[in-house]
Design a protein around this motif. Structure first.
Motif, mmCIF file in Angstrom:
data_model
loop_
_atom_site.group_PDB
_atom_site.id
_atom_site.type_symbol
_atom_site.label_atom_id
_atom_site.label_comp_id
_atom_site.label_asym_id
_atom_site.label_seq_id
_atom_site.Cartn_x
_atom_site.Cartn_y
_atom_site.Cartn_z
ATOM 1 N N GLY A 30 9.867 17.467 46.283
ATOM 2 C CA GLY A 30 10.175 16.043 46.351
ATOM 3 C C GLY A 30 11.134 15.516 45.303
ATOM 4 N N HIS A 31 11.996 16.385 44.797
ATOM 5 C CA HIS A 31 12.936 15.948 43.753
ATOM 6 C C HIS A 31 14.244 16.710 43.970
ATOM 7 N N PRO A 32 15.178 16.170 44.784
ATOM 8 C CA PRO A 32 16.412 16.902 45.116
ATOM 9 C C PRO A 32 17.214 17.336 43.897
ATOM 10 N N GLU A 33 17.295 16.478 42.879
ATOM 11 C CA GLU A 33 18.065 16.851 41.688
ATOM 12 C C GLU A 33 17.451 18.057 40.993
ATOM 13 N N ALA A 34 16.104 18.089 40.900
ATOM 14 C CA ALA A 34 15.433 19.228 40.282
ATOM 15 C C ALA A 34 15.642 20.493 41.099
ATOM 16 N N VAL A 35 15.610 20.368 42.422
ATOM 17 C CA VAL A 35 15.832 21.534 43.286
ATOM 18 C C VAL A 35 17.235 22.090 43.079
ATOM 19 N N ARG A 36 18.217 21.214 43.014
ATOM 20 C CA ARG A 36 19.588 21.682 42.799
ATOM 21 C C ARG A 36 19.737 22.352 41.429
ATOM 22 N N ARG A 37 19.078 21.796 40.433
ATOM 23 C CA ARG A 37 19.148 22.413 39.108
ATOM 24 C C ARG A 37 18.493 23.803 39.133
ATOM 25 N N PHE A 38 17.378 23.930 39.849
ATOM 26 C CA PHE A 38 16.717 25.226 39.963
ATOM 27 C C PHE A 38 17.631 26.247 40.646
ATOM 28 N N PHE A 39 18.295 25.837 41.718
ATOM 29 C CA PHE A 39 19.176 26.782 42.414
ATOM 30 C C PHE A 39 20.399 27.118 41.559
ATOM 31 N N GLY A 40 20.798 26.219 40.670
ATOM 32 C CA GLY A 40 21.839 26.569 39.712
ATOM 33 C C GLY A 40 21.371 27.674 38.776
ATOM 34 N N LEU A 41 20.115 27.577 38.296
ATOM 35 C CA LEU A 41 19.543 28.645 37.468
ATOM 36 C C LEU A 41 19.425 29.934 38.274
ATOM 37 N N LEU A 42 19.072 29.795 39.545
ATOM 38 C CA LEU A 42 18.924 30.968 40.401
ATOM 39 C C LEU A 42 20.267 31.683 40.578
ATOM 40 N N LYS A 43 21.342 30.899 40.683
ATOM 41 C CA LYS A 43 22.678 31.502 40.776
ATOM 42 C C LYS A 43 23.011 32.268 39.500
ATOM 43 N N GLU A 44 22.636 31.726 38.357
ATOM 44 C CA GLU A 44 22.856 32.435 37.098
ATOM 45 C C GLU A 44 22.039 33.726 37.069
ATOM 46 N N LEU A 45 20.802 33.670 37.552
ATOM 47 C CA LEU A 45 19.967 34.879 37.606
ATOM 48 C C LEU A 45 20.635 35.957 38.452
ATOM 49 N N ILE A 46 21.174 35.564 39.602
ATOM 50 C CA ILE A 46 21.846 36.534 40.484
ATOM 51 C C ILE A 46 23.028 37.169 39.774
ATOM 52 N N ASP A 47 23.799 36.365 39.068
ATOM 53 C CA ASP A 47 24.958 36.900 38.346
ATOM 54 C C ASP A 47 24.530 37.853 37.236
ATOM 55 N N ILE A 48 23.413 37.533 36.577
ATOM 56 C CA ILE A 48 22.963 38.357 35.450
ATOM 57 C C ILE A 48 22.425 39.703 35.924
ATOM 58 N N VAL A 49 21.545 39.693 36.914
ATOM 59 C CA VAL A 49 20.924 40.957 37.348
ATOM 60 C C VAL A 49 21.840 41.766 38.241
ATOM 61 N N ASN A 50 22.807 41.093 38.893
ATOM 62 C CA ASN A 50 23.819 41.785 39.704
ATOM 63 C C ASN A 50 23.185 42.657 40.786
ATOM 64 N N LEU A 51 22.226 42.078 41.540
ATOM 65 C CA LEU A 51 21.580 42.781 42.650
ATOM 66 C C LEU A 51 21.896 42.048 43.945
ATOM 67 N N PRO A 52 22.179 42.776 45.027
ATOM 68 C CA PRO A 52 22.539 42.125 46.290
ATOM 69 C C PRO A 52 21.324 41.563 47.014
ATOM 70 N N ASN A 53 21.571 40.687 47.964
ATOM 71 C CA ASN A 53 20.516 40.124 48.798
ATOM 72 C C ASN A 53 19.848 41.239 49.587
ATOM 73 N N GLY A 54 18.529 41.371 49.421
ATOM 74 C CA GLY A 54 17.800 42.420 50.108
ATOM 75 C C GLY A 54 17.506 43.641 49.270
ATOM 76 N N ASP A 55 18.004 43.684 48.034
ATOM 77 C CA ASP A 55 17.695 44.810 47.151
ATOM 78 C C ASP A 55 16.177 44.886 46.935
ATOM 79 N N ALA A 56 15.649 46.118 46.939
ATOM 80 C CA ALA A 56 14.198 46.309 46.867
ATOM 81 C C ALA A 56 13.593 45.799 45.572
ATOM 82 N N ARG A 57 14.400 45.605 44.547
ATOM 83 C CA ARG A 57 13.877 45.138 43.266
ATOM 84 C C ARG A 57 13.801 43.624 43.164
#
Length: 535
Positions: free
Chosen positions: A18-45
């Motif tokens: 129930g907080h669109p701004e918080a959701v967008r901020r979370f997905f921004g962090l999630l994008k950083e996580l993806i860049d850091i771990v460098n794993l593709p969508n569907g990787d078993a880890r």
């Protein structure tokens, strides 16, 4: 292809939060996580999932929780970032942080941050601990598979800002997807409701790009202190080896275990731009760029200012450090301006622009010879404000008029060199005793004059009034004549006259001053710098 069931479960969790701004901020962090771990969508880890029982969206790495957002338990949305237990001591100074165990025996804990303290998500020590933890989790031997519960839609929403915007809109208005299922959003032109912004601009009345320049000790760095009194400022000091990769973004090798990995590291300029757009309510730069231009302009112009402070800006190769961003610094080409521009960064391939509410303030020492590196492109984009010595702030110490003393020395320096090599008033502030004055000359002013005049002691004597024609008594001089070499004395020294013989005078600093025996240094040694004896 993504299933409607996966999308629907994600939309329901976004609606629960129930907080669109918080959701967008979370997905921004999630994008950083993806860049850091460098794993593709569907990787078993990797597993991005929605948890109905906690109304949460989570990211797990090798069965370890790494990041989570969940609906309010304590009255506000919460972010959970996983760090090693050993980081608790490093983060103890941040009193607002709450730590929760993940499991009883785990080596990791969750740092819980409520929406009211959302700025702590970008606290440097916390971010370092979190990023280091992510890299360690990737190398953990506790492997998946997670495919049975991995929601691929979450990954795609983190990578695609337009997709995320569709999901947030669908969570806000379920009727958007009633007719055509999961794909119905693609055919709708959805207007985001206008926010209740004030009509009065809040941006400060100063140039977007400003350089304070002048001789050393005139208070240029001190002038940056007011900007640092709140949290809306970032400070960096340039040096000759500073580069674009450190300033904006670059690839850096990291050793995890016995393996070398490479990742894109964001520099302070990128982070300052991100902090600026977050002041306007955007979670990421992508969110800002995906917004409608009119709305983006209004939000950035009404947002609080963020300052990037660059001390000693001319000590680096500025053209190399800024690179192609030099154009984006122009006021009319910033995000939110009439002729706004953005570009694609070379390493991350992200779109990037400089927001209207970011102010760059630098300092420049005019005695530094690297000033020549400031080319015309930089000078055209920055406003320059001269900061000169201000003797009026000085008082009297032990009957020595510091105002007249500094004014006289600087007039002599300007005659012998130029106005850029004067001595700043900071060299003589906060002096209370005769010993303080002696300390200032022994440790700061005389060494500075040696540098200015390349050990041309005759000119240093002129600045200090120690030249014989000024009339000081020998014991009143701060620079003494050590010895004069005539033809006779030179012949005795070498046994014969050197081929390139000329009269030579050697100098020495007053030995009482040099030895710290300040009681033996008369007050007239300083008073007679500006006041001629018997005048």
């Amino acid at each position: 292809m993504l299933t409607e069931t996966q999308q629907q479960s994600l939309v329901e969790r976004i609606r629960d939060i129930g907080h669109p701004e918080a959701v967008r901020r979370f997905f921004g962090l999630l994008k950083e996580l993806i860049d850091i771990v460098n794993l593709p969508n569907g990787d078993a880890r990797l597993a991005f999932s929605v948890r109905r029982e906690k109304s949460a969206i989570s990211a797990d790495i090798n069965f370890y929780q790494a990041l989570r957002i969940q609906k309010p338990r304590r009255g506000e949305v919460e972010y959970h970032l996983t760090v090693k237990k050993t980081c608790r001591d490093r983060l103890a100074a941040v009193e607002e942080l709450v730590f929760e165990p993940i499991t009883e025996k785990s080596d990791y804990v969750a740092v819980v941050i409520g929406q009211s303290n959302v700025h702590l998500l970008y606290q440097p020590t916390l971010r370092t601990c979190w990023e280091d933890c992510l890299l360690e989790l990737v190398e953990s031997n506790k492997r998946g598979p997670h495919l049975a519960r991995h929601n691929r839609d979450i990954y795609e929403a983190a990578e695609n800002e337009a997709r995320l915007s569709d999901l947030v809109r669908l969570a806000d208005d379920p009727t958007l997807g009633q007719n055509n299922g999961a794909q119905s959003l693609n055919g709708h032109a959805v207007e985001e409701p206008a926010a209740g912004y004030e009509t009065t601009p809040t941006l400060p009345a100063q140039p977007h790009n400003l350089i304070l320049f002048g001789p050393p000790g005139t208070g240029k760095t001190f002038a940056l202190q007011p900007y640092l009194r709140d949290k809306n400022a970032s400070l960096i000091t340039f040096h000759p080896s500073y580069s674009y990769e450190e300033f904006v973004e670059g690839i850096r090798p990291e050793v995890i275990g016995n393996q070398i990995s490479y990742r894109v590291r964001k520099g302070i300029f990128y982070k300052a731009c991100l902090s600026a757009i977050q002041q306007a309510g955007y979670a990421t730069l992508a969110d800002c760029l995906n917004d409608q231009s009119d709305n983006r302009s209004r939000r950035l112009r009404q947002a609080p200012a963020h300052y990037l402070l660059i001390d000693e800006v001319n000590r680096a190769n500025v053209a190399s450090v800024f690179g192609d961003l030099i154009t984006l610094l122009e006021t009319d080409k910033r995000l939110g301006a009439e002729h706004e521009l953005w570009l694609t960064l070379p390493y991350s391939q992200e779109r990037f622009g400089v927001p209207m509410n970011l102010y760059v303030v630098g300092t420049m020492n005019t005695t530094d010879r690297s000033i020549a590196l400031l080319d015309l492109a930089l000078r055209r984009r920055f406003a320059f404000r001269e900061v000169m010595p201000d003797p009026s702030v000085l008082g009297t110490v032990d009957e020595v008029d510091l105002l007249q003393l500094l004014r006289t020395m600087n007039e002599r320096i300007e005659y012998l060199l130029d106005r850029d090599h004067q001595i700043g008033h900071a060299y003589l502030t906060n002096l209370e005793t005769h010993a303080d004055l002696c300390e200032a000359f022994r440790n700061r002013i005389i060494p500075l004059l040696q540098e200015y005049f390349f050990n041309d002691w005759a000119k240093i004597q002129l600045v200090l009034g120690d030249n014989p024609a000024w009339g000081k008594e020998p014991e009143q001089r701060l620079v003494w004549i050590k010895k004069k070499y005539t033809a006779s004395t030179a012949g005795k020294l070498f046994g014969e006259l050197p081929e390139s013989y000329e009269d030579v005078v050697t100098y020495d600093i007053n030995p009482h001053l040099q030895a710290g025996d300040y009681e033996q240094v008369p007050v007239d040694a300083f008073r007679h710098i500006y006041q001629r004896p018997n005048a």
